[in-house]
Write a protein that holds these residues in place. Sequence first.
Motif, short mmCIF file in Angstrom:
data_model
loop_
_atom_site.label_atom_id
_atom_site.label_comp_id
_atom_site.label_asym_id
_atom_site.label_seq_id
_atom_site.Cartn_x
_atom_site.Cartn_y
_atom_site.Cartn_z
N ASP A 35 26.06 -8.18 -8.69
CA ASP A 35 26.66 -9.41 -9.19
C ASP A 35 25.60 -10.50 -9.32
OD1 ASP A 35 29.39 -8.64 -7.01
OD2 ASP A 35 29.30 -8.29 -9.17
N SER A 36 25.95 -11.53 -10.08
CA SER A 36 25.04 -12.67 -10.27
C SER A 36 23.64 -12.18 -10.67
CB SER A 36 24.96 -13.51 -8.99
OG SER A 36 26.24 -14.00 -8.62
N LEU A 37 23.61 -11.30 -11.62
CA LEU A 37 22.34 -10.69 -12.02
C LEU A 37 21.40 -11.72 -12.63
CD1 LEU A 37 23.74 -7.34 -13.36
CD2 LEU A 37 21.93 -7.55 -11.65
N LYS A 38 20.12 -11.49 -12.36
CA LYS A 38 19.06 -12.37 -12.84
C LYS A 38 18.09 -11.57 -13.72
CE LYS A 38 19.15 -14.85 -8.42
NZ LYS A 38 18.33 -15.27 -7.24
N PRO A 39 17.38 -12.23 -14.61
CA PRO A 39 16.40 -11.49 -15.43
C PRO A 39 15.40 -10.71 -14.59
CG PRO A 39 16.77 -13.66 -16.36
CD PRO A 39 17.52 -13.62 -15.06
N GLU A 40 15.07 -11.21 -13.42
CA GLU A 40 14.10 -10.51 -12.56
C GLU A 40 14.68 -9.25 -11.92
OE1 GLU A 40 14.92 -13.77 -12.45
OE2 GLU A 40 14.95 -14.52 -10.38
N ASP A 41 15.97 -9.00 -12.11
CA ASP A 41 16.57 -7.74 -11.66
C ASP A 41 16.35 -6.63 -12.67
OD1 ASP A 41 19.33 -9.68 -10.45
OD2 ASP A 41 17.71 -8.81 -9.25
N THR A 42 15.80 -6.96 -13.82
CA THR A 42 15.54 -5.95 -14.85
C THR A 42 14.56 -4.90 -14.32
OG1 THR A 42 15.95 -7.48 -16.68
CG2 THR A 42 14.54 -5.56 -17.14
N ALA A 43 14.97 -3.64 -14.40
CA ALA A 43 14.16 -2.54 -13.87
C ALA A 43 14.89 -1.23 -14.14
CB ALA A 43 13.95 -2.71 -12.37
N VAL A 44 14.19 -0.15 -13.87
CA VAL A 44 14.83 1.15 -13.80
C VAL A 44 15.27 1.35 -12.35
CG1 VAL A 44 14.59 3.63 -14.10
CG2 VAL A 44 13.43 2.07 -15.68
N TYR A 45 16.52 1.67 -12.17
CA TYR A 45 17.09 1.84 -10.84
C TYR A 45 17.23 3.33 -10.54
CZ TYR A 45 18.04 -3.13 -10.40
OH TYR A 45 17.89 -4.49 -10.29
N TYR A 46 16.78 3.70 -9.33
CA TYR A 46 16.76 5.10 -8.92
C TYR A 46 17.60 5.31 -7.67
CZ TYR A 46 12.64 5.49 -11.94
OH TYR A 46 11.77 5.46 -13.00
N CYS A 47 18.34 6.37 -7.67
CA CYS A 47 19.06 6.80 -6.49
C CYS A 47 18.14 7.71 -5.67
CB CYS A 47 20.32 7.56 -6.92
SG CYS A 47 21.36 8.15 -5.58
N TYR A 48 18.16 7.55 -4.37
CA TYR A 48 17.30 8.32 -3.47
C TYR A 48 18.16 8.80 -2.31
CZ TYR A 48 13.97 8.80 0.43
OH TYR A 48 13.26 9.25 1.51
N VAL A 49 18.00 10.06 -1.95
CA VAL A 49 18.73 10.58 -0.79
C VAL A 49 17.78 11.33 0.12
CG1 VAL A 49 20.86 10.78 -2.13
CG2 VAL A 49 19.41 12.80 -1.79
N GLN A 50 18.11 11.32 1.38
CA GLN A 50 17.34 12.06 2.38
C GLN A 50 18.31 12.85 3.24
OE1 GLN A 50 15.24 9.82 5.48
NE2 GLN A 50 13.50 11.18 5.19
#
Length: 116
Positions: A83-98
């Motif tokens: 929520d309340s996204l900002k331009p600096e949140d722009t990125a590729v988002y990755y899911c990671y599990v261990q």
Amino acid sequence: QVQLLESGGGLVQAGGSLRLSCAASGSTFSNLYIAWYRQAPGKQRELVASITRGGTTAYAPSVKGRFTISRDNAKNTVYLQMDSLKPEDTAVYYCYVQSPYGTTYWGQGTQVTVSS
């Protein structure tokens, strides 16, 4: 072997919201430590949020109060509500599990673009 399928990325205006999903298969989902990372162009991959098997969450200072990580063990899915996204949140988002044995897996990534 764990397979991860991410979805929910896209283009949104600043102040808007997105929800990312990561569906996992091939392992006992409830045993997994799960996190979301992101990588912006020219920057290192960074931890955004994490959730333990017991449901304990943690957030990067830059997203705390705006992002929420949650898991649905019945659906083998983890979510990242942004929520309340900002331009600096722009990125590729990755899911990671261990796994409890230390084996780690990454998703293929989903692009999030926040326009100003």
